[in-house]
Design an enzyme around this catalytic site. Sequence first.
Site, PDB file in Angstrom:
ATOM      1  N   GLU A  26       0.793  -1.223   0.000  1.00  0.00           N
ATOM      2  CA  GLU A  26       0.000   0.000   0.000  1.00  0.00           C
ATOM      3  C   GLU A  26       0.832   1.283   0.000  1.00  0.00           C
ATOM      4  OE1 GLU A  26      -3.173   0.905  -0.074  1.00  0.00           O
ATOM      5  OE2 GLU A  26      -4.037  -1.074  -0.249  1.00  0.00           O
TER       6      GLU A  26
ATOM      7  N   SER B 184     -31.754 -30.276  49.086  1.00  0.00           N
ATOM      8  CA  SER B 184     -31.033 -30.598  50.326  1.00  0.00           C
ATOM      9  C   SER B 184     -29.762 -29.774  50.524  1.00  0.00           C
ATOM     10  CB  SER B 184     -30.663 -32.086  50.339  1.00  0.00           C
ATOM     11  OG  SER B 184     -31.823 -32.892  50.377  1.00  0.00           O
TER      12      SER B 184
END
Length: 683
Positions: free
Chosen positions: A76, A337
Amino acid sequence: MAVVATLGLGVPAVWKNYEASLPPLDLKAALRGSTVAVDRHGKLLRAFTTEDGRWRLPVTVDDVDPRFIDMLLAYEDRRFYNHHGVDWQALARAAGQMLRHGRIVSGGSTITMQVARLIDPPQDQRSLAAKLRQVVRALELERTLKKREILDLYLALAPYGGNLEGLRAASLSWFGKEPRRLSFAEQALLVGLPQAPEARRPDRDLNAALRARDRILDRSQQAGLLSAEERAGALREAFKGERKAFPAYASHAAAAAHAAEPQRRVLQFTIDQRLQASLEQLVRENVDRLGPKVTGALLAIDNATGEILAHVGSADHLSQDRAGAIDMTQALRSPGSTLKPFIYALAFEDGLAHPETLMEDRRARYGIYAPENFDMTFQGQITARKALQNSLNVPAVALLNDLGPARLLARLRNAGATVVLPPESPPGLAIALGGLGITLRDLARLYAGLARRGDVPDLIDRRDRPPPAPAQQHIAEPVAAWYVADILRGAPPPTNALSGGIAFKTGTSYGYRDAFAVGFDRRLTIAVWFGRADNGAVPGLVARQVAAPVLFDAFSRAGATYEPVPQPPGAIISTTSNLPPPLRHLRKDAPKTVAAAAGAPLKIAYPPDGARVDLGLTGGGTSALALKAQGGVAPFTWMVNGAPVGAADIRRQTQWRPDGSGFARVSIIDAKGASDSVLVRLE
């Protein structure tokens, strides 16, 4: 010469005036991206789209493989570090190509110019005015930012097709990995995608994306960034071009935090992403065999700090069948329980019993309530240790009868737990077996308290906020907490585990609606729940068979060392026969709740005599009048104006719905014939 001089002076002035006419760049607004939730190490848990529906995740050069930056600049902007925002040589070349071919062959834009276009997009990207604006903005960026900061902006803003912006969002979406872990082929594809993000979208035109990738690999080899072998291997690498889902770990915790703080861009949790991912998978695998509407939840807590290491709110947060959007760690459920250990802790704390104290497991009745063991059998004389390890119902209810249900509730609430009784129900012995509502989060806190010598921790789930001040809440005294921990370490493990590893307890609610398993060692507490979010029954949902194996598997995945809770000073280690005589058998002279109630006179506690009670009756309302009594002997019969209110009941409270306003005589009679009466005015 005068004309040239005039132009020479005029062009800079025009340029300066044009630059001054542009609005200032708003870098902060341009970088406003997605909110991300990260774990204790900064790893991504979940991301959220921006307000306009885009994925724009934070990323910097430090988050990227340096080879990607090299590929990007080689393709680029080769002179990126040498120009000041504009590569005049590249612009001249691009202009010459356009004149020769009559079309744009190459753009000539630098990385800085592309960033300028992304931050300040013109309406017509191809016009000369747009190019001039990019040039001006690029020079402005180079004056105010360092090269590294400009690269950071490019990595965060570059378009990658659809609603993907920034390298990190693209890397996660197209390859399911962070940018630092990309292969050469994957890096090359993502270098080429921003030049034509829609035309090269892999899910729309895979061949176009691959052609761009291959050109960048060729260019990278020519630039000396890749060897011939590396390029050849990258060209052979397969890619299907399908978008992947973004990570969504700890979705419930992340969504709740994002809703509470929508402006915060980074939410850092105490969660460990690796453990979270493993435990989410564990819960998901186990619900598949339990039915299409069954879900699960799990919490893992660091006992030393109270930090939450894993938070699984449901088996699948996107599943409608499983009501996955509901965070079941926060839902009130019947714990079965799992409250029994706290009953025993109270008994040990009071000196009423010791782990080796003998108890009676035989048929018993408390008014109209006759508890039974899960297997419908009785074991006769048994130690408190064995009774708790085997989760026998009858001995637990006997202990609670001696201690008083209200005291257990008070202890749970004082420890910071929210416990909810059924509507219009006073605390009764059934709470020993799960007759109340509590959240998995609170249950996990209470068990972590047992691991911390009774000191219940405040749960901490965020690292980006100051920790809360210690609440100094307790569930038991140190010796009593250790007794319970020592007992639960010896509980019979499920078939996938060895005994003596963790202290744990299971709980199955009435009607097979909830299956709990909670366990701890010195370092870690884990709580597991399975059931349906709509509270429907699930045949075969027994905690020991469903939740307990998952609990032990979760400890294994957490790398548990199974370090026991250390013994505190004052603990009595003894057999039953060597205990002090008062502790050898459960004391029969302990105050019984029924006897204590019988000693108190019967009295109507509400409404008080002569009261005026506003029920909204004068306005046409139909509210009920609550009736409450204290003392006396059950069962109780309530009467209003001489007519009974329902049948005799062991509860000391009920309600009556009047048919209009006026005076009412309220009376109550107990089993011994004692009575009380009040006169009230209803409005």
